[in-house]
Motif scaffolding. Structure first.
Motif, PDB file in Angstrom:
ATOM      1  N   LEU A   1      29.929  36.032 145.373  1.00 38.46           N
ATOM      2  CA  LEU A   1      29.221  35.296 146.417  1.00 38.46           C
ATOM      3  C   LEU A   1      29.431  36.084 147.700  1.00 38.46           C
ATOM      4  O   LEU A   1      30.547  36.173 148.204  1.00 38.46           O
ATOM      5  N   HIS A   2      28.353  36.676 148.200  1.00 41.33           N
ATOM      6  CA  HIS A   2      28.451  37.530 149.379  1.00 41.33           C
ATOM      7  C   HIS A   2      27.950  36.776 150.605  1.00 41.33           C
ATOM      8  O   HIS A   2      26.897  36.140 150.570  1.00 41.33           O
ATOM      9  N   ILE A   3      28.727  36.879 151.647  1.00 46.57           N
ATOM     10  CA  ILE A   3      28.391  36.228 152.916  1.00 46.57           C
ATOM     11  C   ILE A   3      28.031  37.326 153.914  1.00 46.57           C
ATOM     12  O   ILE A   3      28.829  38.251 154.145  1.00 46.57           O
ATOM     13  N   THR A   4      26.860  37.219 154.489  1.00 51.10           N
ATOM     14  CA  THR A   4      26.391  38.219 155.450  1.00 51.10           C
ATOM     15  C   THR A   4      26.362  37.619 156.853  1.00 51.10           C
ATOM     16  O   THR A   4      25.813  36.545 157.054  1.00 51.10           O
ATOM     17  N   ALA A   5      26.964  38.318 157.787  1.00 57.85           N
ATOM     18  CA  ALA A   5      26.963  37.897 159.195  1.00 57.85           C
ATOM     19  C   ALA A   5      27.346  36.425 159.309  1.00 57.85           C
ATOM     20  O   ALA A   5      26.562  35.586 159.759  1.00 57.85           O
TER      21      ALA A   5
ATOM     22  N   MET B   1      24.455  35.213 149.202  1.00 58.05           N
ATOM     23  CA  MET B   1      23.813  35.827 148.051  1.00 58.05           C
ATOM     24  C   MET B   1      24.792  35.825 146.887  1.00 58.05           C
ATOM     25  O   MET B   1      25.948  36.224 147.044  1.00 58.05           O
ATOM     26  N   ALA B   2      24.331  35.379 145.729  1.00 54.16           N
ATOM     27  CA  ALA B   2      25.178  35.313 144.553  1.00 54.16           C
ATOM     28  C   ALA B   2      24.600  36.205 143.466  1.00 54.16           C
ATOM     29  O   ALA B   2      23.388  36.328 143.324  1.00 54.16           O
ATOM     30  N   SER B   3      25.507  36.791 142.670  1.00 56.43           N
ATOM     31  CA  SER B   3      25.081  37.653 141.574  1.00 56.43           C
ATOM     32  C   SER B   3      25.945  37.390 140.356  1.00 56.43           C
ATOM     33  O   SER B   3      27.043  36.831 140.464  1.00 56.43           O
TER      34      SER B   3
ATOM     35  N   LYS C   1      30.890  38.774 160.621  1.00 54.17           N
ATOM     36  CA  LYS C   1      31.416  39.681 159.603  1.00 54.17           C
ATOM     37  C   LYS C   1      30.834  39.374 158.229  1.00 54.17           C
ATOM     38  O   LYS C   1      30.310  38.285 157.981  1.00 54.17           O
ATOM     39  N   ASN C   2      30.976  40.357 157.328  1.00 52.32           N
ATOM     40  CA  ASN C   2      30.543  40.194 155.942  1.00 52.32           C
ATOM     41  C   ASN C   2      31.758  40.082 155.038  1.00 52.32           C
ATOM     42  O   ASN C   2      32.792  40.702 155.312  1.00 52.32           O
ATOM     43  N   TYR C   3      31.607  39.320 153.973  1.00 51.18           N
ATOM     44  CA  TYR C   3      32.703  39.247 153.006  1.00 51.18           C
ATOM     45  C   TYR C   3      32.185  38.786 151.660  1.00 51.18           C
ATOM     46  O   TYR C   3      31.080  38.259 151.565  1.00 51.18           O
ATOM     47  N   THR C   4      33.002  39.037 150.620  1.00 53.82           N
ATOM     48  CA  THR C   4      32.616  38.687 149.255  1.00 53.82           C
ATOM     49  C   THR C   4      33.718  37.884 148.587  1.00 53.82           C
ATOM     50  O   THR C   4      34.906  38.213 148.701  1.00 53.82           O
TER      51      THR C   4
ATOM     52  N   ASN D   1      38.925  34.626 143.697  1.00 53.10           N
ATOM     53  CA  ASN D   1      39.744  35.213 144.751  1.00 53.10           C
ATOM     54  C   ASN D   1      38.857  35.747 145.861  1.00 53.10           C
ATOM     55  O   ASN D   1      37.711  36.139 145.608  1.00 53.10           O
ATOM     56  N   PRO D   2      39.327  35.637 147.091  1.00 53.84           N
ATOM     57  CA  PRO D   2      40.607  35.040 147.458  1.00 53.84           C
ATOM     58  C   PRO D   2      40.543  33.518 147.409  1.00 53.84           C
ATOM     59  O   PRO D   2      39.465  32.945 147.314  1.00 53.84           O
ATOM     60  N   LEU D   3      41.690  32.856 147.458  1.00 51.45           N
ATOM     61  CA  LEU D   3      41.726  31.404 147.504  1.00 51.45           C
ATOM     62  C   LEU D   3      41.619  30.899 148.932  1.00 51.45           C
ATOM     63  O   LEU D   3      41.264  29.743 149.161  1.00 51.45           O
ATOM     64  N   PHE D   4      41.945  31.756 149.866  1.00 48.13           N
ATOM     65  CA  PHE D   4      41.848  31.386 151.281  1.00 48.13           C
ATOM     66  C   PHE D   4      41.326  32.596 152.035  1.00 48.13           C
ATOM     67  O   PHE D   4      41.779  33.726 151.824  1.00 48.13           O
ATOM     68  N   LEU D   5      40.385  32.347 152.927  1.00 48.74           N
ATOM     69  CA  LEU D   5      39.779  33.430 153.685  1.00 48.74           C
ATOM     70  C   LEU D   5      39.459  32.963 155.090  1.00 48.74           C
ATOM     71  O   LEU D   5      38.732  31.984 155.266  1.00 48.74           O
ATOM     72  N   SER D   6      40.023  33.669 156.057  1.00 50.78           N
ATOM     73  CA  SER D   6      39.712  33.397 157.445  1.00 50.78           C
ATOM     74  C   SER D   6      38.998  34.617 158.004  1.00 50.78           C
ATOM     75  O   SER D   6      39.496  35.731 157.887  1.00 50.78           O
ATOM     76  N   MET D   7      37.826  34.406 158.552  1.00 50.94           N
ATOM     77  CA  MET D   7      37.052  35.541 159.029  1.00 50.94           C
ATOM     78  C   MET D   7      36.346  35.177 160.338  1.00 50.94           C
ATOM     79  O   MET D   7      36.226  34.004 160.684  1.00 50.94           O
ATOM     80  N   GLN D   8      35.905  36.210 161.017  1.00 45.63           N
ATOM     81  CA  GLN D   8      35.223  35.995 162.287  1.00 45.63           C
ATOM     82  C   GLN D   8      33.726  35.915 162.068  1.00 45.63           C
ATOM     83  O   GLN D   8      33.172  36.489 161.113  1.00 45.63           O
TER      84      GLN D   8
END
Lengths: 114, 113
Positions: free
Chosen positions: B74-78, B62-64, B17-20, B7-14
């Protein structure tokens, strides 16, 4: 060479046809896999060959028949398929036993059954 | 039966931004994999996580792995547009060998400029 090569890339067949998908790797991997992937879905495991022997058959219909002629080749024979069998068929390989277990995937064969 | 939930199954971001993305699994496996898939393409291996506490980084990803919690992130930075793709986590439910991987449903990530 770190590639898994699949042919053909695209295949269109009728429900009465017999065709085959082919997969080849030269990484010395002794485990090879067939996965099926429908649009917007995850890959689903179909078959696993380990040291050229079929080790996993995930209750796949008999109209799909796998074959592993040698350690580098994997075939998937198709006969009397249904339109719902249309999908991307992915071949993968890995080292067998006591390692990272990472799967390396080919580009896939996109199958359309009319 | 091994279950892998993302989760999430769908993610829209700018962009920027950071997200996991989260991946939970139901077995005691200590092997977890992240793959990327672009539309109409095959799966590209991103990370192989083989033990509790494993952390791997490649560029903005980055994955942990926390095997006690049966959770990988799975973390997405910038974020940048080029990271738009579908990301799958996958688990092997035994200690190696040729058992195949079970995949989560995937996270469809769209990064907008």
């Amino acid at each position: 060479d770190t590639e898994v090569t699949q042919t053909p890339k695209h295949l269109v067949m009728g429900m009465t046809n017999k065709k085959s998908l082919k997969c080849e790797q030269h990484m010395g991997h002794r485990a090879m896999y067939w996965y099926k992937q429908k649009a917007k879905k995850p890959p689903e495991l179909m078959f696993v060959y380990s040291y050229e022997k079929l080790s996993i058959n995930e209750s796949v219909p008999s109209r799909f028949s796998p074959e592993c002629p040698n350690s580098s080749l994997l075939n998937l024979h198709l006969h009397a398929l249904q339109p719902e069998d249309s999908a991307l068929y992915l071949c993968a390989s890995s080292r067998a036993g006591g390692n990272t277990g990472e799967l390396f995937f080919g580009e896939g064969s996109r199958l359309t059954v009319l | 039966e091994l279950k892998v939930e993302q989760n999430p199954l769908f993610l829209s971001m700018q962009e920027g931004k950071n997200y996991t993305i989260y991946c939970n699994y139901s077995t005691t496996s200590d092997r977890l994999y992240w793959y990327r898939q672009d539309p109409g393409k095959s799966l590209e291996s991103l990370f192989v996580l083989l033990s509790n506490g494993a952390v791997k980084q490649e560029g903005r990803l980055m994955a942990s792995l926390d095997t006690k919690a049966r959770l990988s992130t799975l973390h997405i930075t910038a974020a940048v547009h080029d990271l738009s793709a579908t990301y799958f986590c996958a688990v092997r439910d035994s200690g190696g060998g040729a058992d195949g991987l079970t995949f989560g449903k995937g996270t469809h990530l769209i990064i907008q400029p």
